[in-house]
Design a protein around this motif. Structure first.
Motif, mmCIF file in Angstrom:
data_model
loop_
_atom_site.group_PDB
_atom_site.id
_atom_site.type_symbol
_atom_site.label_atom_id
_atom_site.label_comp_id
_atom_site.label_asym_id
_atom_site.label_seq_id
_atom_site.Cartn_x
_atom_site.Cartn_y
_atom_site.Cartn_z
ATOM 1 N N PHE A 154 19.846 -39.640 -28.766
ATOM 2 C CA PHE A 154 21.183 -40.115 -29.123
ATOM 3 C C PHE A 154 21.139 -41.580 -29.539
ATOM 4 O O PHE A 154 20.349 -42.368 -29.023
ATOM 5 N N LEU A 155 22.025 -41.907 -30.488
ATOM 6 C CA LEU A 155 22.197 -43.277 -30.952
ATOM 7 C C LEU A 155 23.650 -43.684 -30.763
ATOM 8 O O LEU A 155 24.550 -42.847 -30.901
ATOM 9 N N PRO A 156 23.921 -44.948 -30.464
ATOM 10 C CA PRO A 156 25.315 -45.388 -30.403
ATOM 11 C C PRO A 156 25.883 -45.445 -31.817
ATOM 12 O O PRO A 156 25.223 -45.915 -32.741
ATOM 13 N N SER A 157 27.079 -44.920 -32.000
ATOM 14 C CA SER A 157 27.704 -44.952 -33.323
ATOM 15 C C SER A 157 28.152 -46.373 -33.630
ATOM 16 O O SER A 157 28.558 -47.128 -32.745
ATOM 17 N N ASP A 158 28.098 -46.720 -34.907
ATOM 18 C CA ASP A 158 28.549 -48.065 -35.305
ATOM 19 C C ASP A 158 29.991 -48.040 -35.786
ATOM 20 O O ASP A 158 30.498 -49.008 -36.340
ATOM 21 N N VAL A 159 30.686 -46.905 -35.567
ATOM 22 C CA VAL A 159 32.083 -46.796 -35.982
ATOM 23 C C VAL A 159 32.978 -47.230 -34.832
ATOM 24 O O VAL A 159 32.825 -46.779 -33.699
ATOM 25 N N GLU A 160 33.911 -48.086 -35.126
ATOM 26 C CA GLU A 160 34.844 -48.564 -34.118
ATOM 27 C C GLU A 160 35.876 -47.471 -33.842
ATOM 28 O O GLU A 160 36.604 -47.043 -34.736
ATOM 29 N N LEU A 161 35.959 -46.980 -32.599
ATOM 30 C CA LEU A 161 36.852 -45.876 -32.267
ATOM 31 C C LEU A 161 38.211 -46.334 -31.740
ATOM 32 O O LEU A 161 39.106 -45.533 -31.556
ATOM 33 N N ALA A 162 38.371 -47.609 -31.487
ATOM 34 C CA ALA A 162 39.645 -48.089 -30.960
ATOM 35 C C ALA A 162 40.265 -49.067 -31.971
ATOM 36 O O ALA A 162 39.558 -49.866 -32.587
ATOM 37 N N PRO A 163 41.585 -48.996 -32.182
ATOM 38 C CA PRO A 163 42.487 -48.040 -31.542
ATOM 39 C C PRO A 163 42.322 -46.642 -32.136
ATOM 40 O O PRO A 163 42.271 -46.501 -33.355
ATOM 41 N N SER A 164 42.217 -45.623 -31.301
ATOM 42 C CA SER A 164 42.003 -44.264 -31.776
ATOM 43 C C SER A 164 43.335 -43.622 -32.180
ATOM 44 O O SER A 164 44.395 -44.018 -31.686
ATOM 45 N N PRO A 165 43.285 -42.620 -33.062
ATOM 46 C CA PRO A 165 44.513 -41.930 -33.448
ATOM 47 C C PRO A 165 45.115 -41.200 -32.254
ATOM 48 O O PRO A 165 44.430 -40.903 -31.275
ATOM 49 N N ASP A 166 46.405 -40.896 -32.338
ATOM 50 C CA ASP A 166 47.058 -40.095 -31.315
ATOM 51 C C ASP A 166 46.369 -38.736 -31.227
ATOM 52 O O ASP A 166 46.125 -38.090 -32.247
ATOM 53 N N ARG A 167 46.053 -38.297 -29.993
ATOM 54 C CA ARG A 167 45.288 -37.060 -29.839
ATOM 55 C C ARG A 167 45.995 -35.862 -30.458
ATOM 56 O O ARG A 167 45.389 -35.064 -31.175
ATOM 57 N N ASP A 168 47.291 -35.697 -30.168
ATOM 58 C CA ASP A 168 48.014 -34.527 -30.656
ATOM 59 C C ASP A 168 48.096 -34.520 -32.179
ATOM 60 O O ASP A 168 47.904 -33.475 -32.816
#
Length: 337
Positions: A154-168
């Motif tokens: 596994f590698l750490p992703s370089d994509v920023e996940l926050a702020p993440s979209p609303d789950r629903d």
């Protein structure tokens, strides 16, 4: 033909089981050579492989990772809490560095409660439940190192996940894409694709109700996106003769619509190690398998019913592209009777 990164199937992700399946699916839809396709998976490139739907490795567009991560967060309170706990342990254990799956599994053992671990006969030890482990890697921001051989790395992703979209809303968007690409579906089709119980897609399904139109397909009630109703009746399909990998997006949805004969369905969809599909002028005409021996790609074609030998010739370009993806120097195609 599309440029690989523009292929519509990437809006859902393409299952990458076995490895290189995702690139084979793109090769069937583009004119880009194998070398150009493999470069898309370079570290930091536009494509990545992550544990996604049903906990299976999927080839995805890197820019879609925030949406995918939000959409695949469990809908139940307990499920979400368990995944969040394991994901936290994974981030702490990996420390933002490359780490093998065995090492990651061992490292998180002391960081999670016993309730999240089960006894494994194969390993003769207790570790995080397999499905939970797979789900958590995406939430932990980990992707698969496609350049690594066994074991999985596994590698750490370089994509920023926050702020993440609303789950629903993210889940609704992913479901909308599934319905658009599959054509006409039922809620149980959607649940099977997500890899969850039908009850867990009811809210998502209900949020899409106003966007869908009921239709009758092969005597069964299904639903399609209202915006697609006019175009689907005259949709040409993928009118090519080529080789599709196992679990290709072309095979999604109600299996009886993709392959009408039940015996043919059993030959294409196996409990383990499903073969690829032979596509002849838009119809699934058989299965195929391949292997590498002494730098030679050996492709075995098994038609559902005998087809003209000219079809074998038409499949040679696809076989040659797969050979390039697998770094094979020669191709040998065998047609089974």
């Amino acid at each position: 033909m599309w440029a690989a990164v523009d292929c519509r199937v990437l809006s859902l992700g393409v299952q990458n089981t076995p490895a290189t399946s995702g690139l084979i699916a793109l090769s069937a839809r583009t004119s880009q050579p194998a070398r150009a396709l493999t470069e898309l998976l370079d570290v930091g490139g536009p494509l990545a492989v992550v544990m996604a739907m049903r906990g299976a490795p999927h080839l995805v567009t890197r820019s879609e990772l925030p949406l995918l991560t939000a959409a695949l967060c469990p809908v139940t309170e307990q499920g979400a809490a368990e995944v969040a706990e394991v994901a936290r342990a994974m981030r702490e254990s990996s420390g933002g560095e490359r780490i093998s799956r065995p090492a990651l599994s061992k490292a998180i053992n002391d960081r999670v409660p016993d309730s999240l671990r089960d006894w494994c006969e194969r390993c003769r030890s207790r570790h995080v439940r397999e499905g939970l482990f797979r789900q958590a890697t995406l939430q932990a921001g980990l992707e698969l190192d496609t350049a690594a051989a066994s074991p999985t790395v596994f590698l750490p992703s370089d994509v920023e996940l926050a702020p993440s979209p609303d789950r629903d809303q993210a889940r609704v968007e992913l479901a909308r894409r599934y319905i658009h690409l599959t054509g006409a579906v039922r809620s149980d089709d959607l649940a099977a694709w997500f890899g969850c119980k039908v009850a867990e897609v009811r809210e998502t399904w209900s949020m899409l109700t106003e966007e869908m139109t009921p239709c009758d397909v092969a005597g069964k009630r299904r639903w399609m996106l209202t915006s697609d109703a006019g175009s689907l009746s005259n949709a040409p399909g993928m009118a090519r003769t080529t080789l599709l990998p196992p679990y290709d997006p072309y095979l999604l949805g109600d299996r009886s619509l993709v392959v009408p004969e039940r015996e043919d369905q059993r030959r294409l969809w196996r409990a383990q190690a499903s073969p690829g599909a032979i596509l002849v002028n838009g119809e699934i005409a058989g299965t195929w398998r391949h292997g590498i021996k002494r730098h030679q790609l050996q492709v075995t074609l098994t038609p559902f019913r005998a087809f003209d030998t000219a079809v074998t010739h038409d499949l040679e370009p696809a076989a040659n592209e797969i050979a390039a993806l697998r770094n094979a120097r020669e191709v040998n195609i065998t047609l089974e009777e």
